[in-house]
Design an enzyme around this catalytic site. Structure first.
Site, PDB file in Angstrom:
ATOM      1  CE  LYS A 197      35.961 118.994 -39.927  1.00 42.52           C
ATOM      2  NZ  LYS A 197      36.134 119.741 -41.211  1.00 42.52           N
ATOM      3  CG  ASP A 209      34.623 122.684 -37.500  1.00 40.52           C
ATOM      4  OD1 ASP A 209      33.602 123.304 -37.869  1.00 40.52           O
ATOM      5  OD2 ASP A 209      35.574 122.429 -38.263  1.00 40.52           O
TER       6      ASP A 209
END
Length: 285
Positions: A12, A137
């Site tokens: 990401k 996350d």
């Protein structure tokens, strides 16, 4: 399921990161935009009836109880009282400490993958809540959609930024996230903006100046490549990235990276490659 299944564990990027406040409890409030990439690690799963979790390539010197992949599998197994087991392997491509989500992504892929193949029946939202105990996350990767995050990262809104091409590079340095957030020169009062306004503006990262001031490896690499493209920091680093409209443009700049620097070219994905593969419904439609 007895055959080995290979699942993507995508990287990401934080396309922007703004710090809007430091709370009395020491936590920082922020606004950031997460997007997945079509590049990452691979997780192999082989489900069985043994009830045991076996890591096929454990990290030397790291107890399995400290391994995020093992912890994710045991967490799901215990939470759902599942009697099944699995052999789990990982093919690593993402750099350690790069700020591109390698460990969190691995944990999320294990949670989502085993929930699917063990048929333990948890929703993505339930899995995300479970995954939060493994890392801040992890829920992003579990939910599987590009997201705008606010607060201390817990308030998520699915969104669809442009799916650009990126060159991602890892300077040869490790960066302490804690040290960055403790730095007295870190901006902590960036005005909050609406998502629609942020999506229309040029994006920056409030952590970048502090990191460039303290880590010459990041500063020098960004400066060296400035003649080819403008690179910026993802999260607190150490990875930097530049955005392009086409793969050809990305390849042209990638050719100029120093030979001793790890990097890759990838395309932004608003729906996680994992969720695309398993045809999972993401939040919210």
């Amino acid at each position: 399921m007895t055959k080995k299944i290979i699942l993507p564990s995508p990287a990401k990027l934080n396309l922007f990161l703004y710090i809007t406040n430091k709370r009395a409890d020491g936590y920082h409030e922020l606004q950031t935009l997460f997007q997945f990439l079509d590049f990452g690690d691979d997780i192999s799963l082989e489900v069985n009836e043994s009830g045991e979790i076996e890591l096929l390539n454990a990290i030397e010197g790291v107890a399995k109880e400290q391994n995020l992949i093992y912890r994710a599998a045991k967490l799901l197994q215990n939470h759902t009282a599942c009697s099944k087991g699995a052999k789990i392997g990982v093919t690593k491509r993402l750099p350690m400490g790069g700020g591109v989500g390698g460990g969190s992504s691995n944990a999320a892929t294990v949670l989502v993958g085993l929930n699917h193949f063990w048929q333990t029946g948890l929703s993505l939202e339930q899995l995300a809540e479970l995954g939060l105990s493994l890392g801040a996350d992890v829920p992003i990767f579990v939910r599987g959609f590009a997201a705008f995050a606010e607060g201390v990262g817990e308030k998520l809104v699915a969104c669809q930024p442009r799916e650009s091409w990126y060159v991602v590079l890892k300077p040869n340095v490790s960066i302490s996230t804690a040290a960055v957030f403790q730095d007295p020169n870190l901006p902590r009062n960036t005005p909050k903006r609406t998502l629609s306004r942020l999506l229309s503006e040029e994006w920056t990262n409030d952590c970048e100046k502090v990191v460039r001031d303290h880590y010459f490896e990041v500063e020098d690499l960004i400066a060296e490549l400035l003649q080819y493209a403008t690179f910026r920091l993802t999260g607190t680093g150490a990875c930097i990235f530049a955005e392009f409209e086409s793969e050809a443009e990305a390849k042209a700049v990638f050719a100029h990276k120093p030979h001793n620097i790890f990097g890759f070219i990838a395309k932004g994905q608003n729906r996680s490659p994992l969720h695309q593969m398993l045809n999972l419904t993401t939040f919210p439609q």
